[in-house]
Design a protein around this motif. Structure first.
Motif, short mmCIF file in Angstrom:
data_model
loop_
_atom_site.label_atom_id
_atom_site.label_comp_id
_atom_site.label_asym_id
_atom_site.label_seq_id
_atom_site.Cartn_x
_atom_site.Cartn_y
_atom_site.Cartn_z
N TYR A 100 51.14 -0.89 -33.49
CA TYR A 100 53.18 -1.24 -34.50
C TYR A 100 53.89 -0.08 -32.97
O TYR A 100 54.57 -0.76 -33.61
N PHE A 101 53.73 0.75 -32.77
CA PHE A 101 54.10 1.16 -31.64
C PHE A 101 54.66 0.70 -30.69
O PHE A 101 55.99 0.35 -30.16
N ASN A 102 53.85 -0.33 -29.81
CA ASN A 102 54.52 -1.35 -28.96
C ASN A 102 55.44 -2.30 -29.59
O ASN A 102 56.36 -2.85 -29.28
N ASN A 103 54.27 -3.14 -31.18
CA ASN A 103 56.01 -3.66 -31.83
C ASN A 103 56.99 -3.24 -31.86
O ASN A 103 57.94 -3.78 -31.65
N PHE A 104 57.11 -1.83 -32.83
CA PHE A 104 58.37 -1.23 -33.36
C PHE A 104 59.25 -0.78 -31.18
O PHE A 104 60.27 -1.01 -30.61
N CYS A 105 58.74 -0.85 -30.27
CA CYS A 105 59.64 -0.98 -28.77
C CYS A 105 59.94 -1.90 -28.73
O CYS A 105 61.17 -1.88 -27.59
N GLU A 106 59.33 -3.17 -29.16
CA GLU A 106 59.42 -4.74 -28.20
C GLU A 106 61.00 -4.96 -28.82
O GLU A 106 62.03 -5.29 -28.85
N LEU A 107 61.06 -4.55 -31.02
CA LEU A 107 61.93 -4.52 -31.49
C LEU A 107 63.36 -3.69 -30.60
O LEU A 107 64.18 -4.63 -30.46
N LEU A 108 63.29 -2.83 -30.55
CA LEU A 108 64.01 -1.90 -30.18
C LEU A 108 64.51 -2.41 -28.20
O LEU A 108 65.82 -2.25 -27.46
N LEU A 109 64.10 -3.41 -27.57
CA LEU A 109 64.08 -4.01 -26.72
C LEU A 109 65.32 -4.90 -26.90
O LEU A 109 66.23 -5.25 -26.06
N THR A 110 65.53 -5.42 -28.09
CA THR A 110 66.36 -6.86 -28.33
C THR A 110 67.70 -6.19 -28.70
O THR A 110 69.00 -6.12 -28.90
N TRP A 111 67.69 -4.55 -28.79
CA TRP A 111 68.88 -3.90 -29.30
C TRP A 111 69.66 -3.19 -27.81
O TRP A 111 69.25 -2.74 -27.05
N PRO A 112 71.19 -3.35 -27.94
CA PRO A 112 72.14 -3.57 -26.82
C PRO A 112 71.81 -1.50 -25.79
O PRO A 112 71.37 -0.73 -27.04
N GLY A 113 71.39 -1.78 -25.17
CA GLY A 113 71.20 -0.41 -24.69
C GLY A 113 70.00 0.27 -24.19
O GLY A 113 70.17 1.55 -24.16
N ALA A 114 68.83 -0.55 -24.61
CA ALA A 114 67.47 -0.09 -24.41
C ALA A 114 67.90 0.29 -23.75
O ALA A 114 67.20 -0.59 -22.89
N PRO A 115 66.75 1.61 -23.43
CA PRO A 115 65.72 2.28 -22.55
C PRO A 115 65.34 1.59 -21.43
O PRO A 115 64.23 0.74 -22.17
N THR A 116 64.68 1.50 -20.12
CA THR A 116 64.33 0.53 -19.19
C THR A 116 62.79 1.03 -19.49
O THR A 116 61.54 -0.09 -19.03
#
Length: 126
Positions: A100-116
């Motif tokens: 669930y945490f990794n899915n959340f991170c994957e979602l955050l990656l679609t946002w502008p300025g997401a940390p690398t």
């Protein structure tokens, strides 16, 4: 009598509701609030992924995969477990919470300025 997630509660007792009923109602409200706030935030920050039906379906599936059951943001779609804190990202067992945490991170990656550092999924390595 009313029924809430399998609990039978006398209407007369609602002036001093049972603790389990209050806890489950509050959990439902907090969880739904988080889900809908995340949905609205995502619709703003990843608006391009909500613009077409094709990209919307995939992105919506990703959003729903953050939550146990992957059933979407539907109230009462699943019965409330006795130990609600043992599911999803809040589970005390990392093996349960990590997907669930990794899915959340994957979602955050679609946002502008997401940390690398979110680019690489977190793995259990001992």
């Amino acid at each position: 009598m009313i029924t809430w997630h399998g609990m039978e509660v006398k209407v007369a007792s609602l002036s001093d509701p049972p603790l389990q009923l209050m806890c489950s109602l509050l959990w439902e409200l907090y969880e739904l609030n988080f889900c809908y706030e995340l949905l609205m935030l995502d619709r703003v920050l990843a608006a391009n992924l909500w613009s077409s039906d094709e990209s919307q379906i995939g992105h919506q599936t990703l959003l729903y995969s953050i939550f146990p059951g992957k059933s979407g943001l539907v109230m009462w779609s699943e019965s409330l477990p006795q130990e609600v804190w043992q599911l999803g990202m809040c589970a005390p067992d990392i093996k349960v919470s990590l997907p669930y945490f990794n899915n959340f991170c994957e979602l955050l990656l679609t946002w502008p300025g997401a940390p690398t550092h979110l680019w690489t999924p977190t793995k259990l390595d001992g």
